[in-house]
Design an enzyme around this catalytic site. Structure first.
Site, PDB file in Angstrom:
ATOM      1  N   TYR A 435       0.811  -1.212   0.000  1.00  0.00           N
ATOM      2  CA  TYR A 435       0.000   0.000   0.000  1.00  0.00           C
ATOM      3  C   TYR A 435       0.848   1.266   0.000  1.00  0.00           C
ATOM      4  O   TYR A 435       2.058   1.209   0.146  1.00  0.00           O
ATOM      5  CB  TYR A 435      -1.055   0.008   1.103  1.00  0.00           C
ATOM      6  CG  TYR A 435      -0.645  -0.104   2.551  1.00  0.00           C
ATOM      7  CD1 TYR A 435       0.658   0.019   2.995  1.00  0.00           C
ATOM      8  CD2 TYR A 435      -1.638  -0.309   3.516  1.00  0.00           C
ATOM      9  CE1 TYR A 435       0.965  -0.060   4.331  1.00  0.00           C
ATOM     10  CE2 TYR A 435      -1.337  -0.386   4.858  1.00  0.00           C
ATOM     11  CZ  TYR A 435      -0.033  -0.261   5.267  1.00  0.00           C
ATOM     12  OH  TYR A 435       0.259  -0.342   6.597  1.00  0.00           O
ATOM     13  N   GLU A 436       0.162   2.408  -0.186  1.00  0.00           N
ATOM     14  CA  GLU A 436       0.816   3.710  -0.406  1.00  0.00           C
ATOM     15  C   GLU A 436       1.709   3.687  -1.646  1.00  0.00           C
ATOM     16  O   GLU A 436       2.725   4.377  -1.710  1.00  0.00           O
ATOM     17  CB  GLU A 436       1.620   4.140   0.826  1.00  0.00           C
ATOM     18  CG  GLU A 436       0.816   4.246   2.093  1.00  0.00           C
ATOM     19  CD  GLU A 436      -0.271   5.298   2.040  1.00  0.00           C
ATOM     20  OE1 GLU A 436      -0.278   6.101   1.082  1.00  0.00           O
ATOM     21  OE2 GLU A 436      -1.112   5.308   2.947  1.00  0.00           O
ATOM     22  N   GLY A 437       1.332   2.907  -2.639  1.00  0.00           N
ATOM     23  CA  GLY A 437       2.131   2.752  -3.845  1.00  0.00           C
ATOM     24  C   GLY A 437       3.058   1.567  -3.678  1.00  0.00           C
ATOM     25  O   GLY A 437       3.921   1.557  -2.794  1.00  0.00           O
TER      26      GLY A 437
END
Length: 585
Positions: A435-437
């Site tokens: 997550y968060e890229g």
């Protein structure tokens, strides 16, 4: 499982002796009036206490119980609500928030250490406050005066929480495909309609309101705009009103972080307020994303520290086999700490963790200067933030999972049993790479935008500064200095080759990015180990200095060669990856 103990001596050493926090803070008037080393140490002491006594006790029970979705309510595990209330009352949610709006005004290079303690103690709980702090940061940077005054004091106090709403089922990392719509209303607000998935802290029972930052598209626009959408409407006096038509469709049932509410969020003509300029939503959101990406890297770092403590304690207690050449005590069985392979794993975890902490503090320092500095110092720090943030997110979280798995291996069969706690660490930290890229996207951003995007200007500037600092060190092995210096120059040389090739071979960035980021990370850690070893030479605790010298030597000899491996992978180019026919997959 032994209680978590924050590595306070290591943290204070980094702040005071390696990165000279007092000088950094003194150069930034907005920070200098709020903090000095005595204040910072008092905050860290209290954060250690909170992590041990408040957060760690609910870590395993929260994982066992998980989050429940009942009707229109999302219910966190037993003890979470009480812990969050105490955590918020202590000012921890607004630790780095603006003082004039209710925050404590502490620097980020201190905040990262507090974050690490909290993540080490309880990953899932810490996410609630982290998302709130990030949302508040975005509102403060890009929101109107009215939005700041109405929402930030309640968010810094922890009475309201924040969430970041980006992802949709058909649009994961490629946000151009989002379908959530924002229709202008006569009063200047917007009607928001659509759905989002994977929203951390999207709803829960910890706070009375959740403030969503929602990406949506205006009518007849291909651009993406950012909107503040409260779960409960807030009137002009700041009082809560009626529901804002923000509802939870469901919660996700995940591999780990079971006490963190990950929600499907639905907006049915909810009232929202524009943040920043129309069609510039991603620019605004990335203010938050930079901090959140660092925070998720620190999630991996916190896991590394917790895993090391658990595995090292176990290795000194677990009796199995005898040392090579016979037991030094004549015993028929020795603690497994005498075995070379166990020591290898523990040392790997430790050197990666301590260097990773240095990366987090350096990144926090540059964020502080970029936010509060002036002139060229501010501009340079902004360049360094761009360079370091994807590395901090990806390298720290990758190594965090590595550390958890190595610690699990130290436990042997007992590491596969949930009672020891290592299983939860492995499960909880796995998402940090996603997550968060995803970390692949971080690497593409790093090599494609931050390294070659400016024709190596920021990388060269950073490497030259590191090289100059290495040259000034007087208490480390000259051969080690030479090796790290050589590899720093190799980073520039290999990046230059990629930069020359990318126009004719555009796939080279995507195919080589992860290896280049890993090479950079390993070289940077070598640089940090020499900085730490040199600074420790004058430490009043001579045993501390000896430990740093041993660990630095281990890293340079055993771990740093990984950088050469990854640079060789980059030089292999894209053809071996991209020329394989798709039909062969």
């Amino acid at each position: 499982m032994n209680p978590y103990q924050a590595p306070l001596a290591e943290m204070k050493f980094l702040l005071d002796k390696v990165f000279d926090a007092p000088q950094t803070w003194a150069s930034l008037p907005a920070i200098a009036e709020n903090v000095d080393m005595d204040t910072a140490m008092a905050i860290m002491d209290e954060a250690d206490k909170i992590s041990r006594e408040l957060l760690h006790p609910i870590n395993r029970s929260g994982d066992e119980q998980g989050v429940l979705h009942q009707g229109d309510k999302v219910i966190t595990p037993d003890g979470y609500k009480e812990a969050y209330s105490q955590f918020a009352e202590g000012g921890w949610v607004g630790l780095c928030g603006e003082p004039e709006l209710g925050g404590m005004g502490m620097p980020k290079m201190l905040g990262v250490l507090v974050d690490e303690m909290a993540y080490s103690a309880c990953n899932a709980f810490t996410l609630y406050g982290s998302l709130t702090a990030g949302a508040a940061l975005c509102i403060n940077a890009h929101g109107s005066h009215e939005l700041k005054q109405k929402y930030l004091p309640m968010m810094y106090s922890g009475e309201w929480s924040g969430a970041m709403d980006m992802t949709e089922p058909q649009a994961g990392s490629d946000l151009r495909g989002i379908r959530t719509k924002a229709v202008p209303l006569d009063d200047g607000s917007y009607s928001i309609t659509g759905s989002k998935i994977f929203i951390t802290g999207g709803d829960h029972d910890l706070t009375e309101n959740v403030i969503h930052l929602v990406l949506a598209k205006l009518p007849d626009s291909k651009g993406i705009s950012l909107f503040l959408v409260p779960k409960i409407k807030v009137d002009d006096s700041g009082a809560l009103g009626e529901s804002n038509k923000v509802t939870v469709g469901s919660i996700e049932h995940k591999m780990g972080l079971k006490a963190s509410a990950t929600c499907v969020m639905n907006y049915d003509e909810a009232q929202g307020y524009l943040i920043g300029e129309p069609n510039r939503g991603l620019v605004c959101m990335f203010t938050m994303m930079n901090y959140e990406r660092l925070a998720i890297g620190i999630q991996g770092l916190g896991t590394s520290q917790a895993a090391y403590q658990m595995a090292a304690d176990y290795a000194k207690e677990r009796v199995q086999g005898v040392a090579a050449g016979g037991s030094p005590t004549g015993a028929t069985s020795d603690p497994i700490i005498v075995h070379g392979d166990v020591r290898r794993m523990l040392l790997n975890i430790r050197v990666l963790t301590e260097a990773g902490r240095a990366l987090s503090v350096l990144t926090g320092q540059q964020l502080d200067i970029a936010k509060y500095g002036e002139g060229e110092a501010k501009a340079k720090a902004s360049r360094y933030v761009g360079l370091l943030t994807p590395v901090a997110k990806a390298f720290l979280s990758d190594r965090g999972l590595d550390a958890a798995i190595m610690a699990q291996q130290v436990f042997g069969g007992h590491g596969y049993i949930r009672e020891t706690g290592i299983v939860q660490l492995v499960r909880d930290t796995r998402i940090a790479q996603i997550y968060e890229g995803t970390n692949g996207i971080q690497a593409i951003d790093f090599l494609g935008r931050k390294v070659t995007g400016d024709n190596l200007a920021a990388l060269t500037e950073f490497v030259n500064e590191c090289t100059d600092k290495l040259a000034a060190l007087s208490h480390v092995d000259e051969a080690h200095k030479a090796k790290v210096t050589e590899l720093l120059q190799q980073l520039i040389l290999v990046a230059s080759e990629v930069n020359d090739k990318k126009r004719d071979k555009p796939a080279v960035i995507n195919a080589c990015a992860v290896d280049f980021l890993d090479a950079f990370g390993h070289v940077l850690y070598g640089y940090f180990w020499l900085l730490m070893s040199d600074a420790a030479a004058s430490h009043p605790d001579k045993e501390f200095a000896v430990q740093k010298r041993y660990l630095s030597d281990f890293y340079i000899k055993k771990m740093l060669p990984k950088a050469e491996y990854h640079l060789a992978q980059v030089r292999a180019g894209e053809a071996t990856v991209m020329d394989i026919p798709e039909s062969l997959f």
